[in-house]
Each structure stands twice: as C-alpha cells, then as structure tokens.
Design an enzyme around this catalytic site. Structure first.
Site, PDB file in Angstrom:
ATOM      1  N   ALA A  89      -2.259   0.548 -10.662  1.00 44.75           N
ATOM      2  CA  ALA A  89      -2.259   0.131 -12.068  1.00 44.75           C
ATOM      3  C   ALA A  89      -0.881   0.309 -12.704  1.00 44.75           C
ATOM      4  O   ALA A  89      -0.473  -0.487 -13.548  1.00 44.75           O
ATOM      5  CB  ALA A  89      -3.304   0.927 -12.849  1.00 44.75           C
ATOM      6  N   GLU A  90      -0.157   1.356 -12.306  1.00 41.63           N
ATOM      7  CA  GLU A  90       1.122   1.670 -12.941  1.00 41.63           C
ATOM      8  C   GLU A  90       2.275   0.808 -12.431  1.00 41.63           C
ATOM      9  O   GLU A  90       3.096   0.356 -13.211  1.00 41.63           O
ATOM     10  CB  GLU A  90       1.480   3.153 -12.714  1.00 41.63           C
ATOM     11  CG  GLU A  90       0.664   4.130 -13.542  1.00 41.63           C
ATOM     12  CD  GLU A  90       1.080   4.174 -15.011  1.00 41.63           C
ATOM     13  OE1 GLU A  90       1.856   3.321 -15.458  1.00 41.63           O
ATOM     14  OE2 GLU A  90       0.601   5.079 -15.708  1.00 41.63           O
ATOM     15  N   SER A  91       2.355   0.614 -11.106  1.00 37.21           N
ATOM     16  CA  SER A  91       3.565   0.005 -10.542  1.00 37.21           C
ATOM     17  C   SER A  91       3.289  -1.022  -9.457  1.00 37.21           C
ATOM     18  O   SER A  91       4.227  -1.591  -8.908  1.00 37.21           O
ATOM     19  CB  SER A  91       4.443   1.101  -9.934  1.00 37.21           C
ATOM     20  OG  SER A  91       3.798   1.653  -8.798  1.00 37.21           O
ATOM     21  N   ILE A 145      -4.104   4.850  -9.635  1.00 43.27           N
ATOM     22  CA  ILE A 145      -3.077   5.030 -10.674  1.00 43.27           C
ATOM     23  C   ILE A 145      -1.791   4.312 -10.265  1.00 43.27           C
ATOM     24  O   ILE A 145      -1.185   3.597 -11.056  1.00 43.27           O
ATOM     25  CB  ILE A 145      -2.795   6.536 -10.926  1.00 43.27           C
ATOM     26  CG1 ILE A 145      -4.057   7.206 -11.478  1.00 43.27           C
ATOM     27  CG2 ILE A 145      -1.567   6.726 -11.806  1.00 43.27           C
ATOM     28  CD1 ILE A 145      -3.994   7.780 -12.849  1.00 43.27           C
TER      29      ILE A 145
END
Length: 139
Positions: free
Chosen positions: A36-38, A33
């Site tokens: 993918a997010e940051s 996560i």
C-alpha cells in the site's frame, strides 16, 4: 502489475520473515503495508517526505534507529518495529494500528476508531484488502 509485485515480494521475503519474527508481527501485514505504501519500490518518496518501502517519515525513521531509509533491510526492520509498537498500543487491533501508521497514533487514540479522514480510510481499506489476499494465497 501482479508479476512485478510477486518478484519484489520474493526479493524482500527473507527480510520480511526475519522482521516478522523479531517483532512478533505477521509477515502478511508487513507485506500489505509495503504494498500500500510503496508497491515494493525501495526508493519511493512521498509528497510529505516519507521514504522507502514502508514510507517512514524522517522523525519516525530516527526514532526507530533507521540510518538509511532507502536500505530495504533497515526500512523493513524500522517500519515493522514501529508497526509492532502501534499494535501493542491498540491491543493488536490491526485496523487501528494501520490507521495510526498512516495518520499518527495520537489522532487514532483520541477517537479510538479509524478517523473520518478519507486518505486514512482508503489506506486502511487498501492494506486490509492486501492482507486478506496475502493470507488467502499464502505468499
């Protein structure tokens, strides 16, 4: 790209392991996560106003008692806590929980599937791809 990612992962690994244990979420999924997010940038801010490593929206951060979303430890603990709640809600179905993380639990619950929203589908694919890579390489 890869080496930088690895360094970041090492920097935050201890926090990720602690959050994983505390909330009963696989560390590989948390890393996926974050990736993918940051891309492991603790200062990331999205166009929609999501903040930090796990890209928490201010209301979510608030609900999870995150006071400073740019603090990696608070962000990872808050994001993991939120993810653990979504996993419970969706009976540990990773794809549904990850979709809910992206688009919100009500949309996913209404359809009981990954919604046909291209951004959400792409996000789920990306997270699951990272997840299988992290599992394979174990780091």
């Amino acid at each position: 790209g890869r080496v930088k990612g690895k360094q970041y992962i090492r920097d935050y690994d201890t926090i990720i392991q602690r959050a994983a244990q505390q909330f009963g979420v696989e560390s590989h999924l948390i890393k996926s996560i974050i990736m993918a997010e940051s891309s492991f940038n603790p200062n990331a801010i999205s166009k929609s106003g999501a903040q930090g490593l796990m890209q928490l929206m201010p209301p979510t951060a608030n609900d999870m008692e995150v006071h400073n979303p740019f603090d990696p430890e608070e962000n990872i603990f808050g994001g993991t806590k939120y993810l653990s709640l979504l996993l419970k809600k969706f009976n540990q179905d990773k794809k549904l929980a990850v979709a809910a993380y992206n688009i919100g639990p009500s949309v996913v619950a209404n359809q009981n599937s990954v919604p046909l929203i291209s951004q959400t589908r792409r996000f789920v694919e990306k997270v699951m791809k990272y997840y299988s890579e992290f599992k394979k390489h174990g780091d």
